[in-house]
Write an enzyme that holds these catalytic residues in place. Sequence first.
Site, short mmCIF file in Angstrom:
data_model
loop_
_atom_site.label_atom_id
_atom_site.label_comp_id
_atom_site.label_asym_id
_atom_site.label_seq_id
_atom_site.Cartn_x
_atom_site.Cartn_y
_atom_site.Cartn_z
N ARG A 235 -34.85 -66.68 12.32
CA ARG A 235 -35.72 -66.29 13.44
C ARG A 235 -37.11 -66.00 12.89
NH1 ARG A 235 -32.46 -68.19 16.26
NH2 ARG A 235 -31.33 -67.29 18.03
N GLU A 264 -42.46 -68.82 20.28
CA GLU A 264 -42.15 -70.25 20.40
C GLU A 264 -42.31 -70.67 21.84
OE1 GLU A 264 -38.22 -70.89 18.82
OE2 GLU A 264 -38.76 -70.16 16.83
N HIS A 283 -37.66 -75.61 15.79
CA HIS A 283 -36.39 -74.90 16.00
C HIS A 283 -35.23 -75.89 16.24
CE1 HIS A 283 -34.67 -70.80 17.46
NE2 HIS A 283 -33.72 -71.52 16.89
C1 DGY Z 1 -28.97 -70.09 17.41
O1 DGY Z 1 -27.90 -70.49 17.90
O2 DGY Z 1 -29.22 -68.89 17.31
C2 DGY Z 1 -29.91 -71.11 16.92
O3 DGY Z 1 -31.14 -70.58 16.61
C3 DGY Z 1 -30.04 -72.22 17.94
O4 DGY Z 1 -30.55 -73.32 17.26
#
Ligand code: DGY
Length: 332
Positions: A235, A264, A283
């Site tokens: 993240r 984002e 992402h």
């Molecule tokens: C998640 O599932 O948390 C991922 O970031 C999605 O790609």
Amino acid sequence: MSFVIVVTRAIHPDALSLLNQHGTVRLWDQPHPIPRGVLQDWLKDADAALTMLTDRIDDGVLNDASSLRVVSNMAVGYDNLDLVALTHHGILATNTPDVLTEATAELTWALILALLRGLVPSREALLAGEWTSWSPDAFLGTEVSGKTLGIVGLGRIGLAVARRSPAFNVRAVALESGKAVPHASPFPRLPRREFLESADIVSLHVPLTASTRHLVNREWLDAMKSGSFLVNTARGAIVDELALKEALDSGKLAGAALDVFNEEPINGHHPLASHPRVLATPHIGSATYETRRQMALRAAGNLVTALSGKRPPDLLNGEAWPGRTQRFLNDG
Ligand code: DGY
């Protein structure tokens, strides 16, 4: 009884057909996230919601959702869910662990290899007509073989990344976390100072929580090896982006591969995306056909299980389970 099921994005048809068997699906099928006001409105008479990481689920959207029993998030990360608020309202919350582990580990290695070997700048130079001859000193990158990879967060994804390291002749070490690890692991756990002094590449695999927000700050970056690399597929907010930019500007860090950002989406004007030492992707950790289908099915499965009155396998707020009865009793 027929349930109203809100789905906040077009998901795999196999998952939609499962949901259709259990109720009336109200689908937001636009190519952008559902506006907060629309979500709030749609949740007023909904029994269940299948949400994305782009949907902030908090008191604001839950206050009028008097029949909502479950919020099933189609992501392993759930920092977009206010679990305290969900529990307070007696609403179950679930995520989709396991199914995206391999895809995210693959992307992590793709980023490591591409970043260190300069794949993107080489391609850009070729397209720009700058490849005029083979030359001993052109398009040089850093060898991956022989390096030490430092894993922050030896959970499912971190472990899957570490397990691939022998294939590239890379030594994987993990940051000591003080938490009990649920699996046996052959990877040494090092205290922070030793970890940061030995890692040529640091890869982040922790969830975003109050204690991991800006974990990678100025002090962390100062303690990293000079000329080392940072990879983030977890993240964005785990990294202090301003501090990272400074470390890249000064050359303290040789490069960063970033699949996630504090805010984002971003575009090419973002100071990190446009930075010559950065490889940025939008992402895409879990973005394979296979994984997105599995994520949708897992999220739909959790939702349907909860609606049928059973405890969903990926329940995040076990504390809400006893309190759920109020809403579930409305069935009668
Ligand atoms: C998640 O599932 O948390 C991922 O970031 C999605 O790609």
